[in-house]
Scaffold this motif. Structure first.
Motif, short mmCIF file in Angstrom:
data_model
loop_
_atom_site.label_atom_id
_atom_site.label_comp_id
_atom_site.label_asym_id
_atom_site.label_seq_id
_atom_site.Cartn_x
_atom_site.Cartn_y
_atom_site.Cartn_z
N GLY A 161 29.04 10.46 -2.73
CA GLY A 161 28.50 9.46 -1.82
C GLY A 161 28.38 8.07 -2.40
N TYR A 162 29.13 7.80 -3.46
CA TYR A 162 29.06 6.48 -4.09
C TYR A 162 30.41 6.14 -4.71
CZ TYR A 162 28.51 9.42 -8.24
OH TYR A 162 28.69 10.37 -9.21
N LEU A 163 30.56 4.90 -5.12
CA LEU A 163 31.78 4.44 -5.78
C LEU A 163 31.58 4.43 -7.29
CD1 LEU A 163 32.73 1.44 -3.46
CD2 LEU A 163 33.89 3.65 -3.58
N ASP A 164 32.60 4.89 -8.02
CA ASP A 164 32.59 4.75 -9.48
C ASP A 164 33.90 4.10 -9.91
OD1 ASP A 164 34.55 6.73 -9.36
OD2 ASP A 164 33.22 8.33 -10.07
N ALA A 165 34.20 4.14 -11.17
CA ALA A 165 35.38 3.45 -11.70
C ALA A 165 36.68 4.00 -11.13
CB ALA A 165 35.40 3.53 -13.22
N ASP A 166 36.65 5.25 -10.67
CA ASP A 166 37.86 5.88 -10.13
C ASP A 166 37.95 5.81 -8.61
OD1 ASP A 166 38.74 6.72 -12.70
OD2 ASP A 166 37.31 8.39 -12.63
N GLY A 167 36.97 5.18 -7.98
CA GLY A 167 36.96 5.10 -6.53
C GLY A 167 35.80 5.87 -5.94
N TYR A 168 36.05 6.54 -4.81
CA TYR A 168 34.95 7.26 -4.15
C TYR A 168 34.66 8.56 -4.87
CZ TYR A 168 32.06 9.49 -0.64
OH TYR A 168 31.02 10.12 -0.01
N ALA A 169 33.41 8.77 -5.23
CA ALA A 169 32.96 10.02 -5.84
C ALA A 169 32.56 10.98 -4.73
CB ALA A 169 31.79 9.76 -6.78
N TYR A 170 33.30 12.08 -4.61
CA TYR A 170 33.07 13.02 -3.51
C TYR A 170 32.25 14.23 -3.94
CZ TYR A 170 34.01 16.62 -0.03
OH TYR A 170 33.87 17.63 0.90
N CYS A 171 32.65 14.86 -5.04
CA CYS A 171 31.94 16.04 -5.54
C CYS A 171 32.09 16.03 -7.05
CB CYS A 171 32.55 17.31 -4.94
SG CYS A 171 31.75 18.86 -5.46
N THR A 172 30.99 15.82 -7.78
CA THR A 172 31.08 15.54 -9.21
C THR A 172 30.45 16.62 -10.09
OG1 THR A 172 29.03 14.25 -9.13
CG2 THR A 172 31.10 13.05 -8.78
N SER A 173 30.00 17.71 -9.50
CA SER A 173 29.35 18.77 -10.28
C SER A 173 29.58 20.12 -9.61
CB SER A 173 27.84 18.50 -10.39
OG SER A 173 27.17 19.60 -10.98
N ASN A 174 29.46 21.19 -10.41
CA ASN A 174 29.55 22.53 -9.82
C ASN A 174 28.27 23.33 -10.01
OD1 ASN A 174 29.57 23.31 -12.50
ND2 ASN A 174 31.68 24.05 -12.52
N THR A 175 27.17 22.66 -10.42
CA THR A 175 25.92 23.41 -10.64
C THR A 175 25.03 23.37 -9.41
OG1 THR A 175 24.52 21.61 -11.51
CG2 THR A 175 26.04 22.68 -13.06
N VAL A 176 24.36 24.47 -9.18
CA VAL A 176 23.43 24.55 -8.05
C VAL A 176 22.34 23.50 -8.18
CG1 VAL A 176 21.74 26.02 -6.88
CG2 VAL A 176 23.89 27.01 -7.68
N GLU A 177 21.83 23.33 -9.38
CA GLU A 177 20.72 22.41 -9.60
C GLU A 177 21.12 20.97 -9.23
OE1 GLU A 177 20.15 26.10 -11.59
OE2 GLU A 177 21.81 24.66 -11.77
N ASP A 178 22.31 20.57 -9.62
CA ASP A 178 22.76 19.21 -9.30
C ASP A 178 22.93 19.02 -7.79
OD1 ASP A 178 22.78 18.47 -11.94
OD2 ASP A 178 24.96 18.64 -12.20
N HIS A 179 23.45 20.04 -7.13
CA HIS A 179 23.67 19.91 -5.68
C HIS A 179 22.36 19.92 -4.91
CE1 HIS A 179 28.10 19.92 -5.21
NE2 HIS A 179 28.06 20.49 -6.40
N VAL A 180 21.39 20.71 -5.36
CA VAL A 180 20.08 20.71 -4.69
C VAL A 180 19.41 19.35 -4.87
CG1 VAL A 180 17.74 21.64 -4.77
CG2 VAL A 180 19.70 23.19 -4.81
N ALA A 181 19.45 18.82 -6.09
CA ALA A 181 18.83 17.52 -6.35
C ALA A 181 19.51 16.42 -5.53
CB ALA A 181 18.90 17.19 -7.83
#
Length: 296
Positions: free
Chosen positions: A62-82
């Motif tokens: 949901g944000y822009l980084d150096a590579d463009g649009y960041a769509y899904c940056t983690s595979n951990t449950v904890e990161d996705h819940v947060a």
């Protein structure tokens, strides 16, 4: 649409959308949220046109980084819940009609999925805004088989789903047929979906992709009719469980969803025209099933 990137065109864009019979728009965070320096003007223009906004949230993105649009940056449950807590709370405060989420990661087992979705249900209850989870590639509900198992969990009986079934055609390289021996499991899954679906993305997929180039083309007649029959099954189930409003959105997207010609990158169809046609077909089918009194 390109006009959504230019605040000077917001009023004209949303007036056109309203005039063509739509009741709401759906937008990602780059448009509705703080990454857009004009997001306050965006919400004001939506309301001025008499529309509502469905916010589309991408967990751990949901944000822009150096590579463009960041769509899904983690595979951990904890990161996705947060991430869901942060993004859904923001969307709720901005005034979302409801929150459509690309939820989780496609690598999770059922235990991980259940942990995430239970947290999502708790968050939904605390916010008071509906959180609806889309059947989307890369995400937890990426396939019909995973979705069947998730929805079979007793603790997830209140989970709300956005049925974008075009993705499943692509994932499975198959347009499902209720009368086929191979697909004898499909009617039962459709019945299960009917108990959870609160939103439908009306896009037509095919064996090699999530979006046919033009749903009015005769070569896509079989896929088109299949999707219409699936949506009708969901509508009937919604009516049976007392749902008063069926939310449905023609969601044919721009490139790379919309195919282009090589070298020139010219689109092979008029995207606005395609979505307008899809809205017309959906309304006609809905009327044929439920009658004139069913549409406001």
């Amino acid at each position: 649409v390109p006009e959504a990137e230019n605040p000077a065109q917001y009023d004209a864009l949303f007036k056109r959308i309203k005039d063509e019979g739509f009741d709401a728009v759906e937008a990602i965070r780059l448009t509705y949220g703080p990454p857009n320096p004009h997001h306050v003007e965006f919400w004001a223009a939506v309301k001025k046109a008499g529309l509502q906004c469905i916010t589309q949230v991408h967990t751990t993105g949901g944000y822009l980084d150096a590579d463009g649009y960041a769509y899904c940056t983690s595979n951990t449950v904890e990161d996705h819940v947060a991430s869901l807590k942060e993004l859904a709370t923001e969307a709720h405060k901005l005034g979302a009609l409801f929150i459509n989420v690309h939820s989780g990661h496609d690598s999770w087992n059922i235990a991980d999925a259940t942990k995430y979705f239970k947290a999502a249900l708790e968050l939904e209850q605390s916010l008071g805004t509906k959180i609806i989870h889309e059947t989307h590639r890369q995400r937890q509900l990426h396939s019909p088989y995973q979705t069947r198992d998730v929805l079979g969990e007793p603790s997830l009986k209140r989970l709300r789903v956005n049925a974008d079934l075009s993705h499943w055609c692509c994932v499975c390289e198959h347009v499902f047929e209720a009368n086929s021996k191979r697909d004898d499991w499909w009617p039962a899954l459709l019945a299960t979906l009917g108990q959870h679906v609160e939103f439908i993305h009306a896009r037509v997929g095919h064996e090699q992709g999530p979006q046919v180039n033009d749903p009015s083309a005769p070569e896509h007649k079989t896929a088109m009719e299949a999707h219409l029959s699936w949506w009708e099954s969901i509508w009937r189930a919604q009516k049976a469980r007392g749902v008063e409003i069926c939310y449905m959105e023609p969601e044919f997207g721009p490139t790379p969803y919309l195919q282009t010609l090589p070298h020139t990158q010219a689109p092979v169809a008029d995207l606005w025209g395609v979505n307008k046609h899809m809205a017309k077909i959906v309304r006609e089918r809905f009327l044929s099933v439920f009658g004139e009194d069913s549409v406001q």
